[in-house]
Enzyme design. Structure first.
Site, PDB file in Angstrom:
ATOM      1  N   HIS A   1      -1.465  37.389   6.007  1.00 55.48           N
ATOM      2  CA  HIS A   1      -1.016  38.787   6.121  1.00 55.48           C
ATOM      3  C   HIS A   1       0.287  38.906   6.908  1.00 55.48           C
ATOM      4  O   HIS A   1       0.726  40.014   7.184  1.00 55.48           O
ATOM      5  CB  HIS A   1      -2.083  39.646   6.804  1.00 55.48           C
ATOM      6  CG  HIS A   1      -3.459  39.525   6.218  1.00 55.48           C
ATOM      7  ND1 HIS A   1      -4.378  38.604   6.673  1.00 55.48           N
ATOM      8  CD2 HIS A   1      -4.054  40.182   5.192  1.00 55.48           C
ATOM      9  CE1 HIS A   1      -5.498  38.713   5.961  1.00 55.48           C
ATOM     10  NE2 HIS A   1      -5.332  39.656   5.044  1.00 55.48           N
TER      11      HIS A   1
ATOM     12  N   ASP B   1     -14.641  -5.611  19.122  1.00 50.71           N
ATOM     13  CA  ASP B   1     -15.082  -6.564  18.116  1.00 50.71           C
ATOM     14  C   ASP B   1     -13.975  -7.494  17.602  1.00 50.71           C
ATOM     15  O   ASP B   1     -13.365  -7.249  16.563  1.00 50.71           O
ATOM     16  CB  ASP B   1     -15.708  -5.788  16.944  1.00 50.71           C
ATOM     17  CG  ASP B   1     -16.408  -6.698  15.939  1.00 50.71           C
ATOM     18  OD1 ASP B   1     -16.223  -7.921  16.016  1.00 50.71           O
ATOM     19  OD2 ASP B   1     -17.122  -6.164  15.079  1.00 50.71           O
TER      20      ASP B   1
ATOM     21  N   HIS C   1     -15.682 -10.055  14.393  1.00 52.23           N
ATOM     22  CA  HIS C   1     -15.685  -9.865  12.942  1.00 52.23           C
ATOM     23  C   HIS C   1     -14.519 -10.578  12.270  1.00 52.23           C
ATOM     24  O   HIS C   1     -14.599 -10.927  11.099  1.00 52.23           O
ATOM     25  CB  HIS C   1     -15.626  -8.369  12.588  1.00 52.23           C
ATOM     26  CG  HIS C   1     -14.240  -7.798  12.670  1.00 52.23           C
ATOM     27  ND1 HIS C   1     -13.619  -7.507  13.858  1.00 52.23           N
ATOM     28  CD2 HIS C   1     -13.331  -7.506  11.701  1.00 52.23           C
ATOM     29  CE1 HIS C   1     -12.404  -7.044  13.620  1.00 52.23           C
ATOM     30  NE2 HIS C   1     -12.204  -7.027  12.329  1.00 52.23           N
TER      31      HIS C   1
ATOM     32  N   HIS D   1     -12.193 -11.383   7.996  1.00 50.77           N
ATOM     33  CA  HIS D   1     -10.796 -11.605   7.608  1.00 50.77           C
ATOM     34  C   HIS D   1     -10.546 -13.061   7.220  1.00 50.77           C
ATOM     35  O   HIS D   1      -9.396 -13.500   7.144  1.00 50.77           O
ATOM     36  CB  HIS D   1      -9.853 -11.194   8.748  1.00 50.77           C
ATOM     37  CG  HIS D   1      -9.971  -9.747   9.131  1.00 50.77           C
ATOM     38  ND1 HIS D   1      -9.918  -8.718   8.221  1.00 50.77           N
ATOM     39  CD2 HIS D   1     -10.137  -9.145  10.336  1.00 50.77           C
ATOM     40  CE1 HIS D   1     -10.050  -7.552   8.843  1.00 50.77           C
ATOM     41  NE2 HIS D   1     -10.196  -7.795  10.130  1.00 50.77           N
TER      42      HIS D   1
ATOM     43  N   ASP E   1     -11.818  -4.266   6.804  1.00 48.01           N
ATOM     44  CA  ASP E   1     -12.512  -3.481   7.827  1.00 48.01           C
ATOM     45  C   ASP E   1     -13.140  -2.228   7.235  1.00 48.01           C
ATOM     46  O   ASP E   1     -14.314  -1.928   7.481  1.00 48.01           O
ATOM     47  CB  ASP E   1     -11.522  -3.072   8.939  1.00 48.01           C
ATOM     48  CG  ASP E   1     -11.016  -4.274   9.708  1.00 48.01           C
ATOM     49  OD1 ASP E   1     -11.814  -5.200   9.947  1.00 48.01           O
ATOM     50  OD2 ASP E   1      -9.831  -4.290  10.071  1.00 48.01           O
TER      51      ASP E   1
HETATM   52 FE1  FES Z   1      -4.223  37.723   8.511  1.00 45.88          FE
HETATM   53 FE2  FES Z   1      -3.205  35.549   9.619  1.00 45.88          FE
HETATM   54  S1  FES Z   1      -2.271  37.450   9.332  1.00 45.88           S
HETATM   55  S2  FES Z   1      -5.109  35.744   8.704  1.00 45.88           S
HETATM   56 FE    FE Z   2     -10.481  -6.192  11.472  1.00 48.19          FE
END
Ligand code: FES
Ligand code: FE
Length: 452
Positions: free
Chosen positions: A107, A209, A212, A217, A370
Protein backbone atom coordinates in the site's frame (compact mmCIF):
# COMPACT_ATOMS: atom_id res chain seq x y z
CA UNK A 1 6.55 -25.20 29.43
CA UNK A 2 7.20 -27.66 32.24
CA UNK A 3 6.60 -30.66 29.97
CA UNK A 4 8.95 -29.34 27.31
CA UNK A 5 11.49 -28.48 29.98
CA UNK A 6 11.47 -32.07 31.22
CA UNK A 7 11.58 -33.45 27.70
CA UNK A 8 14.56 -31.36 26.65
CA UNK A 9 16.54 -32.39 29.68
CA UNK A 10 15.76 -36.05 29.03
CA UNK A 11 16.71 -35.78 25.35
CA UNK A 12 20.27 -34.58 25.90
CA UNK A 13 22.64 -36.50 28.15
CA UNK A 14 25.92 -34.81 27.28
CA UNK A 15 27.74 -36.21 30.31
CA UNK A 16 27.30 -39.73 28.96
CA UNK A 17 27.43 -38.79 25.27
CA UNK A 18 23.83 -39.40 24.19
CA UNK A 19 21.11 -37.46 22.41
CA UNK A 20 17.64 -38.60 21.40
CA UNK A 21 16.70 -38.14 17.74
CA UNK A 22 13.53 -36.14 18.49
CA UNK A 23 15.68 -33.02 18.97
CA UNK A 24 15.95 -32.93 15.16
CA UNK A 25 12.27 -33.44 14.38
CA UNK A 26 9.91 -32.26 17.13
CA UNK A 27 7.92 -29.16 16.00
CA UNK A 28 7.41 -28.03 19.62
CA UNK A 29 11.16 -28.11 20.22
CA UNK A 30 11.69 -26.18 16.99
CA UNK A 31 9.31 -23.44 18.16
CA UNK A 32 11.15 -23.26 21.48
CA UNK A 33 14.46 -22.97 19.58
CA UNK A 34 13.10 -19.96 17.70
CA UNK A 35 12.24 -18.24 20.98
CA UNK A 36 15.10 -19.25 23.22
CA UNK A 37 18.03 -19.73 20.85
CA UNK A 38 17.35 -17.58 17.79
CA UNK A 39 15.59 -15.01 19.99
CA UNK A 40 18.49 -14.75 22.47
CA UNK A 41 21.82 -15.63 20.83
CA UNK A 42 24.11 -13.49 18.70
CA UNK A 43 23.41 -14.25 15.05
CA UNK A 44 25.56 -13.33 12.06
CA UNK A 45 23.88 -10.72 9.86
CA UNK A 46 26.38 -9.45 7.30
CA UNK A 47 29.96 -8.40 6.65
CA UNK A 48 30.64 -4.67 6.89
CA UNK A 49 32.17 -4.74 3.40
CA UNK A 50 28.72 -5.56 2.01
CA UNK A 51 27.27 -2.25 3.20
CA UNK A 52 30.11 0.31 3.02
CA UNK A 53 28.09 3.50 2.24
CA UNK A 54 25.15 5.28 3.90
CA UNK A 55 21.90 3.76 2.64
CA UNK A 56 23.54 0.44 1.69
CA UNK A 57 21.40 -2.47 2.83
CA UNK A 58 21.60 -6.26 2.93
CA UNK A 59 18.68 -8.62 3.47
CA UNK A 60 19.09 -11.66 5.69
CA UNK A 61 17.36 -13.63 8.46
CA UNK A 62 17.49 -14.15 12.18
CA UNK A 63 15.98 -17.61 12.49
CA UNK A 64 12.96 -17.34 10.18
CA UNK A 65 12.52 -13.59 10.70
CA UNK A 66 13.48 -11.52 7.64
CA UNK A 67 15.94 -8.80 8.62
CA UNK A 68 17.26 -5.83 6.69
CA UNK A 69 20.68 -4.53 7.75
CA UNK A 70 21.31 -0.89 6.86
CA UNK A 71 24.29 1.47 6.99
CA UNK A 72 23.14 4.72 8.60
CA UNK A 73 24.04 8.30 7.64
CA UNK A 74 26.40 8.55 10.64
CA UNK A 75 28.23 5.36 9.59
CA UNK A 76 26.66 3.15 12.24
CA UNK A 77 24.75 -0.02 11.38
CA UNK A 78 21.15 -0.79 12.31
CA UNK A 79 19.03 -3.84 11.59
CA UNK A 80 15.25 -4.04 11.33
CA UNK A 81 12.60 -6.68 11.06
CA UNK A 82 11.73 -6.56 7.36
CA UNK A 83 8.00 -6.39 8.03
CA UNK A 84 5.70 -3.52 7.19
CA UNK A 85 3.79 -2.41 10.27
CA UNK A 86 0.60 -2.08 8.20
CA UNK A 87 -0.20 -5.58 6.92
CA UNK A 88 3.15 -7.37 7.35
CA UNK A 89 4.60 -7.20 3.83
CA UNK A 90 8.38 -7.10 3.40
CA UNK A 91 9.41 -3.51 2.81
CA UNK A 92 12.72 -4.43 1.20
CA UNK A 93 12.79 -7.13 -1.48
CA UNK A 94 16.17 -6.87 -3.20
CA UNK A 95 18.98 -9.05 -1.82
CA UNK A 96 21.05 -5.90 -1.32
CA UNK A 97 21.42 -2.38 -2.71
CA UNK A 98 21.40 1.30 -1.79
CA UNK A 99 18.31 3.30 -0.94
CA UNK A 100 17.03 6.46 0.71
CA UNK A 101 13.81 4.79 1.83
CA UNK A 102 12.06 1.42 2.00
CA UNK A 103 8.68 1.68 0.32
CA UNK A 104 6.28 -1.16 0.93
CA UNK A 105 5.01 -2.62 -2.36
CA UNK A 106 1.55 -3.39 -0.91
CA UNK A 107 0.00 0.00 0.00
CA UNK A 108 3.04 2.23 -0.26
CA UNK A 109 4.01 3.06 3.31
CA UNK A 110 7.53 4.38 3.26
CA UNK A 111 10.26 4.05 5.91
CA UNK A 112 13.56 5.91 6.23
CA UNK A 113 16.86 4.01 6.48
CA UNK A 114 16.61 4.66 10.24
CA UNK A 115 13.35 2.65 10.29
CA UNK A 116 11.06 5.64 10.89
CA UNK A 117 7.71 5.66 9.08
CA UNK A 118 7.99 8.79 6.94
CA UNK A 119 5.24 8.60 4.33
CA UNK A 120 1.74 7.14 4.24
CA UNK A 121 -0.18 7.47 0.93
CA UNK A 122 -3.45 9.47 1.18
CA UNK A 123 -2.75 10.02 4.84
CA UNK A 124 -5.23 12.90 5.48
CA UNK A 125 -8.07 11.11 3.68
CA UNK A 126 -7.37 7.54 4.83
CA UNK A 127 -6.65 8.49 8.44
CA UNK A 128 -8.87 11.50 9.12
CA UNK A 129 -8.65 10.65 12.80
CA UNK A 130 -4.84 11.03 12.54
CA UNK A 131 -2.07 8.43 12.48
CA UNK A 132 0.77 8.62 14.96
CA UNK A 133 3.60 7.71 12.59
CA UNK A 134 6.17 7.70 15.42
CA UNK A 135 4.50 4.58 16.77
CA UNK A 136 4.68 2.62 13.53
CA UNK A 137 8.34 2.55 12.59
CA UNK A 138 10.06 -0.73 11.65
CA UNK A 139 10.94 -2.94 14.62
CA UNK A 140 14.62 -2.46 15.32
CA UNK A 141 16.84 -5.41 16.25
CA UNK A 142 17.61 -4.73 19.91
CA UNK A 143 21.39 -5.00 19.63
CA UNK A 144 23.83 -4.88 16.75
CA UNK A 145 27.55 -5.33 17.40
CA UNK A 146 30.50 -6.02 15.13
CA UNK A 147 33.57 -8.19 15.48
CA UNK A 148 36.44 -7.46 13.04
CA UNK A 149 34.09 -6.77 10.15
CA UNK A 150 31.38 -9.31 10.96
CA UNK A 151 28.04 -7.80 11.97
CA UNK A 152 25.86 -9.65 14.48
CA UNK A 153 22.38 -9.01 15.84
CA UNK A 154 20.61 -10.06 19.02
CA UNK A 155 16.97 -9.56 20.08
CA UNK A 156 17.76 -9.99 23.77
CA UNK A 157 18.71 -6.91 25.77
CA UNK A 158 19.89 -9.12 28.65
CA UNK A 159 22.29 -11.30 26.61
CA UNK A 160 26.03 -11.00 27.27
CA UNK A 161 27.84 -8.61 24.91
CA UNK A 162 29.05 -10.14 21.65
CA UNK A 163 32.71 -10.53 22.67
CA UNK A 164 31.78 -12.25 25.95
CA UNK A 165 29.32 -14.50 24.13
CA UNK A 166 32.03 -15.54 21.67
CA UNK A 167 34.45 -16.65 24.37
CA UNK A 168 37.38 -18.59 22.94
CA UNK A 169 35.84 -19.10 19.51
CA UNK A 170 37.10 -15.55 18.81
CA UNK A 171 40.68 -16.89 18.94
CA UNK A 172 39.80 -19.45 16.27
CA UNK A 173 37.85 -16.93 14.16
CA UNK A 174 40.78 -14.50 14.21
CA UNK A 175 42.67 -17.08 12.16
CA UNK A 176 40.45 -16.03 9.25
CA UNK A 177 39.63 -12.40 10.10
CA UNK A 178 42.99 -11.16 11.28
CA UNK A 179 45.63 -12.66 9.02
CA UNK A 180 46.52 -9.38 7.37
CA UNK A 181 46.36 -5.62 7.78
CA UNK A 182 43.05 -4.35 6.38
CA UNK A 183 40.99 -7.33 7.53
CA UNK A 184 38.66 -9.23 5.24
CA UNK A 185 35.87 -8.68 2.76
CA UNK A 186 33.15 -10.71 1.07
CA UNK A 187 33.99 -11.61 -2.51
CA UNK A 188 31.08 -11.78 -4.96
CA UNK A 189 27.51 -12.58 -3.98
CA UNK A 190 25.92 -15.08 -1.64
CA UNK A 191 25.22 -18.65 -2.75
CA UNK A 192 21.93 -19.88 -1.28
CA UNK A 193 20.37 -23.32 -1.35
CA UNK A 194 18.07 -25.53 0.69
CA UNK A 195 18.94 -28.89 2.26
CA UNK A 196 16.27 -31.19 3.67
CA UNK A 197 17.75 -31.52 7.14
CA UNK A 198 17.56 -29.98 10.58
CA UNK A 199 19.88 -26.98 11.10
CA UNK A 200 21.74 -28.74 13.92
CA UNK A 201 23.27 -31.40 11.66
CA UNK A 202 25.44 -29.01 9.64
CA UNK A 203 26.13 -26.82 12.70
CA UNK A 204 27.26 -29.87 14.68
CA UNK A 205 29.42 -31.17 11.84
CA UNK A 206 31.26 -27.87 11.44
CA UNK A 207 31.72 -27.68 15.21
CA UNK A 208 32.79 -31.21 15.90
CA UNK A 209 33.12 -33.64 13.04
CA UNK A 210 36.47 -34.12 11.33
CA UNK A 211 35.79 -37.85 11.60
CA UNK A 212 33.37 -37.95 8.65
CA UNK A 213 35.95 -36.57 6.22
CA UNK A 214 37.99 -39.77 6.10
CA UNK A 215 35.02 -41.81 4.96
CA UNK A 216 32.46 -39.45 3.41
CA UNK A 217 35.03 -37.52 1.41
CA UNK A 218 37.17 -40.57 0.62
CA UNK A 219 36.39 -40.53 -3.09
CA UNK A 220 37.19 -36.83 -3.48
CA UNK A 221 40.40 -37.25 -1.52
CA UNK A 222 41.30 -40.32 -3.57
CA UNK A 223 40.88 -38.41 -6.81
CA UNK A 224 43.17 -35.66 -5.59
CA UNK A 225 45.62 -38.08 -3.94
CA UNK A 226 45.85 -40.91 -6.49
CA UNK A 227 46.23 -38.50 -9.36
CA UNK A 228 48.52 -36.31 -7.41
CA UNK A 229 50.67 -35.43 -10.43
CA UNK A 230 47.65 -34.43 -12.50
CA UNK A 231 46.00 -32.80 -9.57
CA UNK A 232 49.06 -30.73 -8.85
CA UNK A 233 49.24 -29.69 -12.47
CA UNK A 234 45.56 -28.79 -12.40
CA UNK A 235 45.99 -26.97 -9.11
CA UNK A 236 48.98 -25.17 -10.54
CA UNK A 237 51.30 -25.71 -7.59
CA UNK A 238 53.91 -28.05 -6.27
CA UNK A 239 51.86 -28.98 -3.22
CA UNK A 240 51.45 -32.56 -2.23
CA UNK A 241 47.89 -33.73 -2.74
CA UNK A 242 47.70 -35.64 0.52
CA UNK A 243 45.06 -34.84 3.12
CA UNK A 244 46.30 -33.06 6.20
CA UNK A 245 45.23 -35.90 8.54
CA UNK A 246 47.85 -38.08 6.87
CA UNK A 247 50.67 -35.62 7.37
CA UNK A 248 49.89 -33.73 10.58
CA UNK A 249 51.66 -34.57 13.84
CA UNK A 250 48.93 -33.64 16.29
CA UNK A 251 45.44 -32.25 16.21
CA UNK A 252 42.95 -30.57 18.48
CA UNK A 253 39.22 -30.19 18.89
CA UNK A 254 37.86 -27.27 20.88
CA UNK A 255 34.35 -27.24 22.29
CA UNK A 256 32.97 -24.77 24.80
CA UNK A 257 29.89 -22.56 25.29
CA UNK A 258 28.23 -24.35 22.37
CA UNK A 259 30.98 -23.34 19.92
CA UNK A 260 33.37 -25.80 18.31
CA UNK A 261 36.45 -26.06 16.16
CA UNK A 262 39.04 -28.57 15.03
CA UNK A 263 42.38 -28.48 13.29
CA UNK A 264 45.71 -30.23 12.73
CA UNK A 265 49.10 -28.83 13.68
CA UNK A 266 51.21 -28.50 10.56
CA UNK A 267 54.71 -27.28 9.81
CA UNK A 268 54.25 -25.63 6.42
CA UNK A 269 51.78 -22.97 5.25
CA UNK A 270 50.13 -25.41 2.85
CA UNK A 271 46.57 -24.79 1.83
CA UNK A 272 43.89 -27.42 1.39
CA UNK A 273 44.51 -29.63 -1.62
CA UNK A 274 41.36 -28.46 -3.38
CA UNK A 275 42.20 -24.76 -3.66
CA UNK A 276 43.73 -23.18 -6.75
CA UNK A 277 47.46 -22.68 -7.08
CA UNK A 278 47.11 -18.89 -6.77
CA UNK A 279 45.52 -19.38 -3.34
CA UNK A 280 48.26 -21.74 -2.14
CA UNK A 281 50.95 -19.37 -3.38
CA UNK A 282 49.21 -16.44 -1.69
CA UNK A 283 49.23 -18.24 1.67
CA UNK A 284 52.96 -18.93 1.30
CA UNK A 285 53.66 -15.33 0.25
CA UNK A 286 51.74 -13.84 3.17
CA UNK A 287 52.81 -16.34 5.82
CA UNK A 288 55.27 -14.08 7.64
CA UNK A 289 52.70 -11.28 8.03
CA UNK A 290 50.13 -13.78 9.31
CA UNK A 291 52.66 -15.28 11.72
CA UNK A 292 53.58 -11.86 13.10
CA UNK A 293 49.90 -11.12 13.74
CA UNK A 294 48.61 -14.51 14.89
CA UNK A 295 51.57 -16.63 15.95
CA UNK A 296 52.76 -19.82 14.31
CA UNK A 297 49.90 -22.17 15.19
CA UNK A 298 47.13 -20.07 13.73
CA UNK A 299 49.17 -18.73 10.81
CA UNK A 300 49.86 -22.32 9.74
CA UNK A 301 46.29 -23.38 10.30
CA UNK A 302 44.96 -23.46 6.75
CA UNK A 303 42.61 -26.38 7.24
CA UNK A 304 39.99 -27.00 9.88
CA UNK A 305 36.34 -26.64 10.71
CA UNK A 306 34.46 -24.25 12.97
CA UNK A 307 31.02 -23.28 14.23
CA UNK A 308 30.10 -20.32 16.39
CA UNK A 309 26.87 -21.32 18.13
CA UNK A 310 24.30 -21.53 16.82
CA UNK A 311 24.69 -21.18 13.06
CA UNK A 312 27.84 -19.40 11.82
CA UNK A 313 30.35 -21.82 10.29
CA UNK A 314 33.60 -21.43 8.38
CA UNK A 315 36.51 -23.42 7.01
CA UNK A 316 40.04 -22.05 7.29
CA UNK A 317 41.95 -21.76 4.06
CA UNK A 318 38.89 -22.54 1.97
CA UNK A 319 37.34 -19.07 2.29
CA UNK A 320 33.83 -20.36 2.90
CA UNK A 321 31.77 -18.71 5.65
CA UNK A 322 28.19 -19.81 5.93
CA UNK A 323 25.01 -19.45 7.92
CA UNK A 324 22.50 -22.23 8.48
CA UNK A 325 19.11 -20.50 8.44
CA UNK A 326 16.52 -22.85 9.98
CA UNK A 327 13.41 -23.55 7.89
CA UNK A 328 11.28 -25.76 10.10
CA UNK A 329 12.56 -28.90 11.84
CA UNK A 330 13.22 -30.67 8.53
CA UNK A 331 14.92 -27.99 6.40
CA UNK A 332 17.82 -25.58 6.41
CA UNK A 333 18.69 -22.77 4.02
CA UNK A 334 22.42 -22.44 3.50
CA UNK A 335 23.89 -19.01 2.78
CA UNK A 336 27.52 -19.34 1.73
CA UNK A 337 29.82 -16.32 1.52
CA UNK A 338 33.34 -16.27 0.13
CA UNK A 339 35.56 -14.38 2.60
CA UNK A 340 39.12 -13.30 1.83
CA UNK A 341 41.78 -10.82 2.94
CA UNK A 342 40.85 -7.36 1.73
CA UNK A 343 44.42 -6.67 0.63
CA UNK A 344 44.74 -9.83 -1.49
CA UNK A 345 45.32 -9.16 -5.21
CA UNK A 346 42.24 -9.37 -7.44
CA UNK A 347 43.37 -12.54 -9.24
CA UNK A 348 43.83 -14.24 -5.84
CA UNK A 349 40.35 -13.14 -4.74
CA UNK A 350 38.95 -14.63 -7.97
CA UNK A 351 40.87 -17.84 -7.25
CA UNK A 352 39.46 -17.93 -3.70
CA UNK A 353 35.93 -17.63 -5.09
CA UNK A 354 36.52 -20.33 -7.71
CA UNK A 355 38.05 -22.68 -5.18
CA UNK A 356 35.31 -22.19 -2.57
CA UNK A 357 32.59 -22.72 -5.17
CA UNK A 358 34.23 -25.79 -6.65
CA UNK A 359 34.59 -27.52 -3.29
CA UNK A 360 31.80 -26.04 -1.15
CA UNK A 361 29.32 -24.33 -3.49
CA UNK A 362 25.87 -25.97 -3.85
CA UNK A 363 27.30 -28.41 -6.40
CA UNK A 364 30.74 -28.52 -4.77
CA UNK A 365 32.41 -31.92 -4.78
CA UNK A 366 32.83 -31.91 -1.00
CA UNK A 367 29.59 -30.09 -0.21
CA UNK A 368 27.55 -32.75 -2.01
CA UNK A 369 29.00 -35.51 0.17
CA UNK A 370 27.95 -33.61 3.28
CA UNK A 371 24.47 -32.51 2.24
CA UNK A 372 23.64 -35.99 0.98
CA UNK A 373 24.47 -37.39 4.43
CA UNK A 374 22.37 -34.84 6.28
CA UNK A 375 19.34 -35.24 4.01
CA UNK A 376 19.51 -39.05 4.28
CA UNK A 377 19.74 -38.88 8.06
CA UNK A 378 16.72 -36.56 8.18
CA UNK A 379 14.74 -39.04 6.05
CA UNK A 380 15.50 -41.80 8.54
CA UNK A 381 14.26 -39.56 11.35
CA UNK A 382 10.81 -39.35 9.79
CA UNK A 383 10.34 -42.87 11.15
CA UNK A 384 8.25 -43.11 14.31
CA UNK A 385 10.67 -45.51 16.00
CA UNK A 386 13.76 -43.76 14.67
CA UNK A 387 12.74 -40.49 16.35
CA UNK A 388 12.86 -42.16 19.74
CA UNK A 389 16.28 -43.75 19.30
CA UNK A 390 19.23 -42.59 21.34
CA UNK A 391 22.30 -41.73 19.29
CA UNK A 392 25.90 -42.22 20.36
CA UNK A 393 28.05 -39.15 21.01
CA UNK A 394 30.67 -40.94 23.09
CA UNK A 395 33.74 -40.31 20.94
CA UNK A 396 36.57 -39.11 23.18
CA UNK A 397 34.32 -39.08 26.26
CA UNK A 398 36.27 -37.99 29.37
CA UNK A 399 39.27 -37.00 27.22
CA UNK A 400 38.71 -33.27 27.69
CA UNK A 401 41.51 -31.08 28.96
CA UNK A 402 42.86 -27.54 28.99
CA UNK A 403 46.06 -27.34 26.95
CA UNK A 404 49.18 -25.54 28.04
CA UNK A 405 50.41 -24.45 24.61
CA UNK A 406 48.17 -21.41 24.20
CA UNK A 407 45.39 -23.14 22.27
CA UNK A 408 42.48 -21.97 24.42
CA UNK A 409 39.32 -23.51 25.80
CA UNK A 410 38.15 -27.01 26.58
CA UNK A 411 39.91 -29.30 24.14
CA UNK A 412 40.33 -32.92 23.15
CA UNK A 413 41.93 -34.88 20.32
CA UNK A 414 40.39 -33.89 16.99
CA UNK A 415 38.66 -37.24 16.54
CA UNK A 416 36.25 -36.74 19.41
CA UNK A 417 32.77 -35.33 20.02
CA UNK A 418 33.65 -32.84 22.72
CA UNK A 419 32.29 -29.93 20.69
CA UNK A 420 29.08 -31.80 19.79
CA UNK A 421 28.44 -32.70 23.43
CA UNK A 422 29.12 -29.09 24.43
CA UNK A 423 26.87 -27.80 21.66
CA UNK A 424 23.90 -29.95 22.68
CA UNK A 425 24.44 -29.20 26.36
CA UNK A 426 24.42 -25.45 25.63
CA UNK A 427 21.41 -25.92 23.34
CA UNK A 428 19.48 -27.69 26.11
CA UNK A 429 20.64 -25.14 28.71
CA UNK A 430 19.26 -22.33 26.56
CA UNK A 431 15.97 -24.10 25.96
CA UNK A 432 15.49 -24.82 29.64
CA UNK A 433 16.58 -21.50 31.10
CA UNK A 434 14.40 -18.49 31.66
CA UNK A 435 17.34 -16.09 31.95
CA UNK A 436 20.93 -15.74 30.75
CA UNK A 437 22.02 -15.96 34.36
CA UNK A 438 20.51 -19.44 34.52
CA UNK A 439 22.05 -20.38 31.15
CA UNK A 440 25.50 -19.36 32.39
CA UNK A 441 25.10 -21.23 35.67
CA UNK A 442 24.22 -24.41 33.82
CA UNK A 443 27.07 -23.96 31.35
CA UNK A 444 29.62 -23.42 34.14
CA UNK A 445 28.39 -26.53 35.95
CA UNK A 446 28.82 -28.56 32.75
CA UNK A 447 32.35 -27.23 32.19
CA UNK A 448 33.34 -28.23 35.72
CA UNK A 449 31.87 -31.67 35.20
CA UNK A 450 33.70 -32.13 31.89
CA UNK A 451 37.09 -31.08 33.27
CA UNK A 452 36.95 -32.91 36.60
FE1 FES B 1 0.19 -2.05 3.59
FE2 FES B 1 2.82 -2.28 3.79
S1 FES B 1 1.68 -0.56 3.24
S2 FES B 1 1.37 -3.82 4.02
FE1 FE C 1 32.49 -32.57 5.05
Amino acid sequence: MTTTKLNVDALVDAGNGRVTSAIYTDPAIYELEMERIFGRCWLFLAHESQIPKAGDFFNTYMGEDPIVVVRQKDGSIKAFLNQCRHRSMRVSHADSGNTRAFTCPYHGWSYGVDGALIEVPLEPRAYPQGLCKEKWGLLEVTRVETYKGLVFGNWDATAPDLRTYMGDIAWYLDGVLDRREGGTEIIGGVQKWVIDCNWKFPAEQFASDQYHALFSHASAVEVLGAKSGDANKALGSGQTARPVWETAKDAVQYGEDGHGSGFFFTEKPDANVWVDGEVSQYFRDTYSEAEARLGKVRALRLAGHNNMFPTLSWLNGTATLRVWHPRGPHQVEVWAFCIADKNAPDDVKAAFERSATRAFGPAGFLEQDDSENWAEVQKVLRGHRAKKTRLCLEMGLHGERVREDGVPGITNYIFSETAARGMYRRWADLLMSESWEEVNERTSAYKQEVLK
